[in-house]
Design an enzyme around this catalytic site. Sequence first.
Site, PDB file in Angstrom:
ATOM      1  N   ARG A   1     109.934 -22.555  28.453  1.00  0.00           N
ATOM      2  CA  ARG A   1     108.505 -22.901  28.361  1.00  0.00           C
ATOM      3  C   ARG A   1     107.869 -23.169  29.724  1.00  0.00           C
ATOM      4  O   ARG A   1     106.662 -23.398  29.801  1.00  0.00           O
ATOM      5  CB  ARG A   1     108.323 -24.106  27.423  1.00  0.00           C
ATOM      6  CG  ARG A   1     108.568 -23.707  25.962  1.00  0.00           C
ATOM      7  CD  ARG A   1     108.326 -24.808  24.946  1.00  0.00           C
ATOM      8  NE  ARG A   1     107.178 -25.617  25.240  1.00  0.00           N
ATOM      9  CZ  ARG A   1     107.195 -26.953  25.319  1.00  0.00           C
ATOM     10  NH1 ARG A   1     108.315 -27.621  25.146  1.00  0.00           N
ATOM     11  NH2 ARG A   1     106.094 -27.629  25.583  1.00  0.00           N
ATOM     12  N   ASN A   2     108.658 -23.144  30.789  1.00  0.00           N
ATOM     13  CA  ASN A   2     108.067 -23.312  32.118  1.00  0.00           C
ATOM     14  C   ASN A   2     107.290 -22.040  32.454  1.00  0.00           C
ATOM     15  O   ASN A   2     107.788 -20.927  32.267  1.00  0.00           O
ATOM     16  CB  ASN A   2     109.147 -23.585  33.164  1.00  0.00           C
ATOM     17  CG  ASN A   2     108.555 -24.046  34.473  1.00  0.00           C
ATOM     18  OD1 ASN A   2     107.809 -23.320  35.126  1.00  0.00           O
ATOM     19  ND2 ASN A   2     108.886 -25.258  34.870  1.00  0.00           N
ATOM     20  N   ALA A   3     106.102 -22.207  32.957  1.00  0.00           N
ATOM     21  CA  ALA A   3     105.210 -21.061  33.203  1.00  0.00           C
ATOM     22  C   ALA A   3     105.445 -20.380  34.554  1.00  0.00           C
ATOM     23  O   ALA A   3     104.792 -19.384  34.856  1.00  0.00           O
ATOM     24  CB  ALA A   3     103.752 -21.526  33.119  1.00  0.00           C
TER      25      ALA A   3
END
Length: 162
Positions: free
Chosen positions: A37-39
């Site tokens: 979920r890290n962009a």
Amino acid sequence: MLKGFPPIHSQQSRILILGTGPSVVSSLKQQYYGHERNAFWPIMSEILQGPIETYEQKWNLLLANDIALWDVLAEFERKGSADSAYTTVIPNDLKLFIDEHAMLNRILFNGQKASDFYRRLIGYYPPAIEFQTLASTSPAYTLGFGQKLEVWRNSIVHPIQC
């Protein structure tokens, strides 16, 4: 003590992106920004127009665009992954790294905590280098993807085009 990763870099690196230290998920995967979920990687892919299916492609995307990636912290103790959970910190030798990379003209901090650690633990600001603190790509930082993308695009692409 938990340990960070070695830098992704080349002697042609013009931009250095600094985080704090690997999250629990990143440490388990042994990959920068390994949390799904890290962009960070989707943002880099969008800005730099390259594939990020494999970790090797991610490295190559940065290197092909003269971008280095490292963390402020070499070793640390932290409960969980939150930036507020650090208890003991030992910095990387960023002064030496910066001095050895003559092409660097910009250092971008991935979030306020990375900037704070750098200021407190390193405090080295050569006048020829622009320093900017950007919105964290962490899923804990609630700014939407589109807003994060614009902040990062403005710092990576637009100055290069000037």
